[in-house]
Scaffold this motif. Structure first.
Motif, mmCIF file in Angstrom:
data_model
loop_
_atom_site.group_PDB
_atom_site.id
_atom_site.type_symbol
_atom_site.label_atom_id
_atom_site.label_comp_id
_atom_site.label_asym_id
_atom_site.label_seq_id
_atom_site.Cartn_x
_atom_site.Cartn_y
_atom_site.Cartn_z
ATOM 1 N N ASN A 14 0.830 -1.201 0.000
ATOM 2 C CA ASN A 14 0.000 0.000 0.000
ATOM 3 C C ASN A 14 0.870 1.260 0.000
ATOM 4 O OD1 ASN A 14 -2.504 -1.162 -0.138
ATOM 5 N ND2 ASN A 14 -2.760 -1.312 2.092
ATOM 6 N N MET A 17 2.467 1.577 -3.487
ATOM 7 C CA MET A 17 1.473 1.951 -4.485
ATOM 8 C C MET A 17 1.009 3.395 -4.308
ATOM 9 S SD MET A 17 -2.274 0.377 -4.820
ATOM 10 C CE MET A 17 -2.748 1.324 -3.434
ATOM 11 N N ARG A 21 1.633 6.517 -6.797
ATOM 12 C CA ARG A 21 0.507 7.204 -7.439
ATOM 13 C C ARG A 21 0.513 8.686 -7.103
ATOM 14 N NH1 ARG A 21 -4.971 3.772 -7.296
ATOM 15 N NH2 ARG A 21 -5.321 4.998 -9.176
ATOM 16 N N ALA A 84 -9.348 1.018 7.776
ATOM 17 C CA ALA A 84 -10.203 -0.068 7.280
ATOM 18 C C ALA A 84 -11.348 -0.285 8.252
ATOM 19 C CB ALA A 84 -9.388 -1.337 7.134
ATOM 20 N N THR A 104 -11.576 5.868 4.018
ATOM 21 C CA THR A 104 -11.532 4.444 4.353
ATOM 22 C C THR A 104 -10.863 3.659 3.236
ATOM 23 O OG1 THR A 104 -13.735 4.241 3.435
ATOM 24 C CG2 THR A 104 -13.573 4.435 5.815
ATOM 25 N N LYS A 105 -10.278 2.554 3.652
ATOM 26 C CA LYS A 105 -9.682 1.640 2.686
ATOM 27 C C LYS A 105 -10.767 0.695 2.211
ATOM 28 C CE LYS A 105 -5.045 1.485 4.638
ATOM 29 N NZ LYS A 105 -4.072 0.567 5.287
ATOM 30 N N PRO A 106 -10.736 0.134 1.023
ATOM 31 C CA PRO A 106 -9.688 0.331 0.025
ATOM 32 C C PRO A 106 -9.698 1.767 -0.525
ATOM 33 C CG PRO A 106 -11.211 -1.435 -0.574
ATOM 34 C CD PRO A 106 -11.786 -0.761 0.583
ATOM 35 N N ILE A 107 -8.559 2.233 -0.817
ATOM 36 C CA ILE A 107 -8.436 3.611 -1.256
ATOM 37 C C ILE A 107 -9.120 3.804 -2.614
ATOM 38 C CG2 ILE A 107 -6.804 5.402 -1.977
ATOM 39 C CD1 ILE A 107 -6.770 4.770 1.003
ATOM 40 N N GLU A 108 -9.958 4.832 -2.607
ATOM 41 C CA GLU A 108 -10.537 5.304 -3.861
ATOM 42 C C GLU A 108 -9.673 6.486 -4.249
ATOM 43 O OE1 GLU A 108 -12.917 5.281 -6.979
ATOM 44 O OE2 GLU A 108 -13.034 3.829 -5.325
ATOM 45 N N PHE A 109 -8.772 6.235 -5.145
ATOM 46 C CA PHE A 109 -7.717 7.208 -5.336
ATOM 47 C C PHE A 109 -8.229 8.587 -5.745
ATOM 48 C CE2 PHE A 109 -4.062 9.274 -7.306
ATOM 49 C CZ PHE A 109 -3.160 9.158 -6.269
ATOM 50 N N GLU A 110 -9.199 8.584 -6.624
ATOM 51 C CA GLU A 110 -9.732 9.878 -7.085
ATOM 52 C C GLU A 110 -10.319 10.667 -5.924
ATOM 53 O OE1 GLU A 110 -9.201 11.317 -9.866
ATOM 54 O OE2 GLU A 110 -8.151 9.522 -10.612
ATOM 55 N N ARG A 111 -11.046 9.947 -5.106
ATOM 56 C CA ARG A 111 -11.683 10.594 -3.964
ATOM 57 C C ARG A 111 -10.619 11.127 -3.009
ATOM 58 N NH1 ARG A 111 -15.213 6.450 -1.042
ATOM 59 N NH2 ARG A 111 -13.220 5.915 -0.092
ATOM 60 N N HIS B 288 -11.855 -8.381 5.689
ATOM 61 C CA HIS B 288 -10.741 -7.478 5.940
ATOM 62 C C HIS B 288 -9.459 -8.014 5.286
ATOM 63 C CE1 HIS B 288 -8.337 -4.509 7.986
ATOM 64 N NE2 HIS B 288 -7.487 -5.481 8.302
ATOM 65 N N ARG B 291 -9.586 -7.731 1.639
ATOM 66 C CA ARG B 291 -9.553 -6.378 1.098
ATOM 67 C C ARG B 291 -8.146 -5.799 0.980
ATOM 68 N NH1 ARG B 291 -14.980 -3.463 3.056
ATOM 69 N NH2 ARG B 291 -15.063 -5.142 4.549
ATOM 70 N N ASN B 295 -6.971 -4.304 -2.331
ATOM 71 C CA ASN B 295 -6.584 -2.913 -2.347
ATOM 72 C C ASN B 295 -5.341 -2.738 -3.231
ATOM 73 O OD1 ASN B 295 -6.989 -0.352 -1.533
ATOM 74 N ND2 ASN B 295 -6.043 -0.568 0.475
ATOM 75 N N TYR B 300 -2.668 -1.044 -7.851
ATOM 76 C CA TYR B 300 -1.588 -1.205 -8.824
ATOM 77 C C TYR B 300 -2.115 -1.213 -10.256
ATOM 78 C CZ TYR B 300 2.241 -1.957 -5.542
ATOM 79 O OH TYR B 300 3.197 -1.771 -4.598
ATOM 80 N N GLU B 302 -4.750 0.255 -11.363
ATOM 81 C CA GLU B 302 -5.135 1.627 -11.716
ATOM 82 C C GLU B 302 -3.891 2.441 -12.082
ATOM 83 O OE1 GLU B 302 -9.219 2.448 -9.148
ATOM 84 O OE2 GLU B 302 -7.339 3.366 -8.513
ATOM 85 N N MET B 303 -2.855 2.211 -11.240
ATOM 86 C CA MET B 303 -1.627 2.943 -11.462
ATOM 87 C C MET B 303 -1.002 2.577 -12.808
ATOM 88 S SD MET B 303 1.401 3.149 -8.740
ATOM 89 C CE MET B 303 2.149 1.632 -9.268
ATOM 90 N N GLU B 306 -2.834 4.071 -15.642
ATOM 91 C CA GLU B 306 -2.464 5.472 -15.841
ATOM 92 C C GLU B 306 -1.111 5.575 -16.565
ATOM 93 O OE1 GLU B 306 -2.516 7.544 -12.080
ATOM 94 O OE2 GLU B 306 -4.573 6.875 -11.709
ATOM 95 N N LEU B 331 -14.626 -6.920 -4.889
ATOM 96 C CA LEU B 331 -14.791 -6.117 -3.681
ATOM 97 C C LEU B 331 -16.275 -5.891 -3.368
ATOM 98 C CD1 LEU B 331 -12.889 -4.757 -1.729
ATOM 99 C CD2 LEU B 331 -13.120 -2.659 -3.056
ATOM 100 N N GLU B 671 -17.326 3.565 2.096
ATOM 101 C CA GLU B 671 -16.283 3.230 1.142
ATOM 102 C C GLU B 671 -16.840 2.479 -0.054
ATOM 103 O OE1 GLU B 671 -15.033 -0.205 4.126
ATOM 104 O OE2 GLU B 671 -13.737 0.072 2.431
ATOM 105 N N ILE B 675 -17.499 2.743 -5.090
ATOM 106 C CA ILE B 675 -16.971 1.540 -5.734
ATOM 107 C C ILE B 675 -18.034 0.894 -6.593
ATOM 108 C CG2 ILE B 675 -16.115 -0.781 -5.304
ATOM 109 C CD1 ILE B 675 -14.829 0.522 -2.743
#
Lengths: 126, 683
Positions: A14, A17, A21, A84, A104-111, B288, B291, B295, B300, B302-303, B306, B331, B671, B675
């Protein structure tokens, strides 16, 4: 000069990553693996923003936040807490401890990046 | 001994004896009396005859005054032993000659002179006077006196005979009656004996013997019949009793059996509950654990995407998007399964808050934009001004609407999706209606039947084509039920679908639900522990404007606000309403906030109530020293205050159930919403 973000996260993947990012977005990123290290870096590096996981070894996010907000040197640094444990109590606790935002995780990167942007913008204004 | 209480035998004998003796005595007496009367008559006649003879014989001697001859004649009476006196009177009445056989001289009873002819009984003697005549001329009178010796001898003798006879016959009667009385007494005594046996031994099989066909015989017959009847009933009763005993035994057995079954069931129930808890814990844990790597996968990919986009390596981009999409799908699956397991474990509680429906809808539609855009759909929202605030679990309402809307987007291509919100009164209650209408593929009647069931997407091919877990509607359905609302669908294949949700404008937590969630061993989310009644916040401030503002603000947050204008009133109300939190001003007339705070913290009943100082005085150290929990400086940051109060509410409700709370509950829906939006956006 792009803003400097201190990322405190114990999970290696994490951390890697998220830092990559954030760097891709142009931020300067420094990372810490636990609360103690984060505390040291927050004081020495004067980051523009701190992104921290709440369950950290050595010193947890609550304690770290309290310490940072208690000190005149670091009080001004906005803190976004990542957890989390998405309980309502956690959210309340985060604000109680003095966090500036919460995600909160999982990360919503845009948010997340929106939150980062808005906090940095607020900071700039003040 | 009383005659009436004599035994039957005695009575019978006595009766026989008395009867026979009386008859005998009566007849004997009458015979005796008759005999004695007759005998006396005979004696009288005999004495008169004697007098006639002697008169006749002594007539000459009288006529000739021959005293000697007369005396000699009288002496002839010697043979007659009963004659005690014989006297001859001269016509002038003087005694001429006399005879006294005993030589005892004149008996005193001797009459002085002669009297008329005839006889009389005088002093126990029979006396006869007889004129002595000679040739028709009265020459003197004869007097004879008899002591009737024969008569009394006879009377005595006869009496004795009668007495003896009566005695003998009495004895005989006794003998006979003692034998004959048995005719009557024996059956009666037998009957009595039989009765005694029945009554003392309770032996109803005893029967009295019938001796004769008389009344007693009939009595015995009646008695026997009665006994038979009693015996019959007794037997029947006994049988019924035995049957009852058997039944009771059977019932007891049944009860024991049922109790055992019940215990087993209870055990099984506990085991099932434990298993359910374990399952929930496992799911929460798993989710948990799942996730964290997810995550990384999503992040990764997404990255990478990009990066490839930036470097122009478009050939990899599609594949990376697929990884992302699959990761996000996974998820959402995990989240849905977790949600459902929480609902099933009763751990999904309601967190009621008052919120603006239009804001919520607006926010939800914004989140939905990617899904709307994906199939080039048109979204129309109609929300009249009269629909504003509602009290419900905002997160769940949002999730329900999001589910319905994203479904509509998913199954509609180049169409129109409309959300229609309205408020109306039904069944004495205000309802908010959400109607989601699409122009999509529609749902067949058969499919509609199991639309709200878990894991039952209308068609298996659907999940392949459109994706999704099939849990969205099931979860929405459960959420609607939890808030005591209704959800329904109208649809025809090819004609689009209309989903309608009715929710009470004021959702309440009823005690039944609270009990149910407790019974299910559920204590998870703190919100489920809220009492149906509102938590009270006590505002102590001397400024009416502040009191008013605070009360309104707190009411809006879903609390009951109680305001006090003075320290004294504040302390009183604190004891009366036991508030969740007290907000306290410092500068007040008469008694300042510090003093109130000191008093509150020194009262064992009030010390544990958190006090938030709300003041213009900037003296935090003082406040914390005196025991304040928080210190807010006016003008108050409302969000901060809301967060603090919410914190105390959660702390209080979770403190009661802390032991049961799973320490790592799953992620909240905060969260998840975006999603899911992402999921719908995927290719």
């Amino acid at each position: 000069m792009m803003p400097k973000i201190l990322l405190i996260e114990d999970n290696e993947m994490n951390r890697d990553m998220l830092s990559r990012r954030l760097q891709r977005r142009g931020y300067r990123v420094i990372t810490a693996q636990d609360g103690e290290q984060g505390h040291v870096l927050a004081r020495s590096e004067s980051p523009d923003l701190i992104l921290m996981d709440i369950s950290l070894p050595a010193m947890d996010g609550w304690e770290l936040t309290r310490r940072l907000k208690a000190s005149d040197n670091t009080r001004h640094i906005p803190i976004i807490v990542l957890t989390a444990h998405a309980l309502v109590t956690d959210r309340a606790k985060a604000f109680e401890a003095g966090c500036d935002d919460y995600d909160t995780k999982p990360i919503e990167f845009e948010r997340l990046s929106e939150k980062i942007e808005s906090l940095l913008a607020e900071k700039k204004l003040s | 001994m009383n005659l009436q209480n004599l035994s039957i035998k005695g009575k019978l004998m006595l009766i026989t004896m008395l009867t026979s003796s009386a008859a005998l005595v009566l007849s004997s007496a009458s015979f005796l009396i008759y005999d004695l009367i007759s005998f006396r008559h005979l004696l009288t006649l005999d004495l008169m005859t004697q007098a006639q003879i002697i008169g006749y014989n002594s007539a000459a001697a009288m006529a000739f005054r021959d005293e000697a001859a007369a005396t000699a004649t009288l002496s002839a009476l010697t043979a007659k032993e009963d004659i005690v006196a014989a006297v001859l009177y001269s016509p002038d009445g003087t005694i001429f000659a006399h005879y006294f056989p005993n030589g005892a001289g004149h008996p005193s009873t001797l009459p002085g002179r002669s009297q008329e002819n005839g006889y009389r009984f005088e002093g126990g003697y029979l006396e006869v006077f007889r004129d002595v005549t000679l040739n028709g001329e009265r020459v003197g009178t004869l007097f004879l006196q008899s002591d009737q010796r024969q008569w009394s001898v006879r009377a005595r003798r006869y009496s004795a005979i009668v007495g003896i006879f009566v005695l003998i016959s009495g004895l005989f009667a006794l003998l006979v009656s003692s034998q004959l009385q048995r005719l009557i007494s024996r059956p009666i005594l037998h009957l009595e004996n039989a009765m005694r046996m029945v009554s003392t031994n309770k032996n109803y099989e005893v029967r009295a013997t019938r001796f004769y066909s008389d009344e007693i015989g009939r009595l015995i017959d009646g008695f026997n019949t009665m006994l038979s009847e009693i015996q019959h009933r007794d037997t029947a009763l006994q049988r019924a009793n035995d049957e009852l005993k058997t039944r009771t035994g059977e019932l007891e057995g049944e009860i024991t059996h049922r109790k055992r079954t019940q215990e087993e069931l209870l055990k099984a129930k506990h085991a099932a509950e434990d298993a359910s808890r374990a399952k929930s814990a496992f799911l929460a844990n798993m989710s948990h654990e799942l996730r964290t790597p997810l995550n990384a996968i999503i992040g990764y990919s997404e990255m990478l995407e990009e990066e490839t986009r930036d470097s122009g390596k478009l050939e990899n981009q599609q594949d990376l998007r697929k990884i992302q999409s699959a990761g996000k799908h996974l998820l959402s699956l995990i989240n849905d399964v977790l949600d459902l397991s929480k609902i099933e474990a009763g751990k999904m509680g309601l967190h009621l808050e008052t919120f603006d429906v239009s804001l919520m809808v607006e926010e939800m539609v914004t989140t939905l934009q990617p899904a709307i855009a994906k199939n080039t759909n048109n979204v129309r929202v109609r929300l009249p001004d009269d629909v504003s605030m509602m009290r419900a679990d905002a997160t769940k309402v949002r999730q329900i609407l999001f589910n319905l809307m994203s479904n509509a987007c998913k199954f509609t291509d180049h169409g129109t999706i409309s959300l229609d919100v309205s408020q109306s009164a039904m069944e004495g209650q205000e309802w908010i209606r959400f109607r989601v209408k699409d122009t999509g593929i529609g749902i067949s009647a058969k499919q509609q039947g199991k639309l709200f069931q878990e894991f039952s997407q209308a068609d298996a091919t659907i999940s392949r084509k459109y994706g999704g877990t099939g849990l969205g509607l099931a979860i929405s359905h459960r959420f609607v039920q939890m808030m005591k609302g209704r959800i329904g669908v109208e649809s025809q294949p090819g004609q689009g679908s209309t989903f309608t949700v009715y929710l009470p404008a004021q959702v309440t937590l009823d005690t039944a639900e609270a009990a149910q969630s407790e019974g299910a061993g559920a204590a998870a989310a703190g919100s489920s522990q809220h009492k149906p009644e509102l938590d009270t916040i006590l505002v102590i401030d001397d400024d009416p404007a502040v009191r008013d503002l605070m009360s309104r603000f707190l009411t809006k947050l879903g609390f009951r606000a109680v305001a006090a204008a003075s320290a004294e009133e504040g302390l009183r109300l604190a004891r009366e309403v036991s508030p969740l939190v007290i907000t306290l001003d410092v500068i007040m007339p008469e008694c300042d906030g510090w003093t109130v705070l000191r008093k509150l913290k020194s009262d064992p009943h009030l010390a544990q109530i958190p006090v938030i100082m709300v003041t213009v005085v900037d003296n935090q150290p003082m406040g914390f020293d005196l025991g304040a929990s928080n210190y807010l400086i006016k003008p108050v940051d409302r969000d901060r205050l809301a967060v603090l109060i919410e914190k105390y509410r959660l702390a209080r409700s979770s403190s009661a159930s802390e032991a049961k709370v799973y320490s790592r509950p799953a992620a909240s829906r905060e969260e998840r919403r975006p999603i899911e939006a992402e999921v719908s956006r995927r290719t």
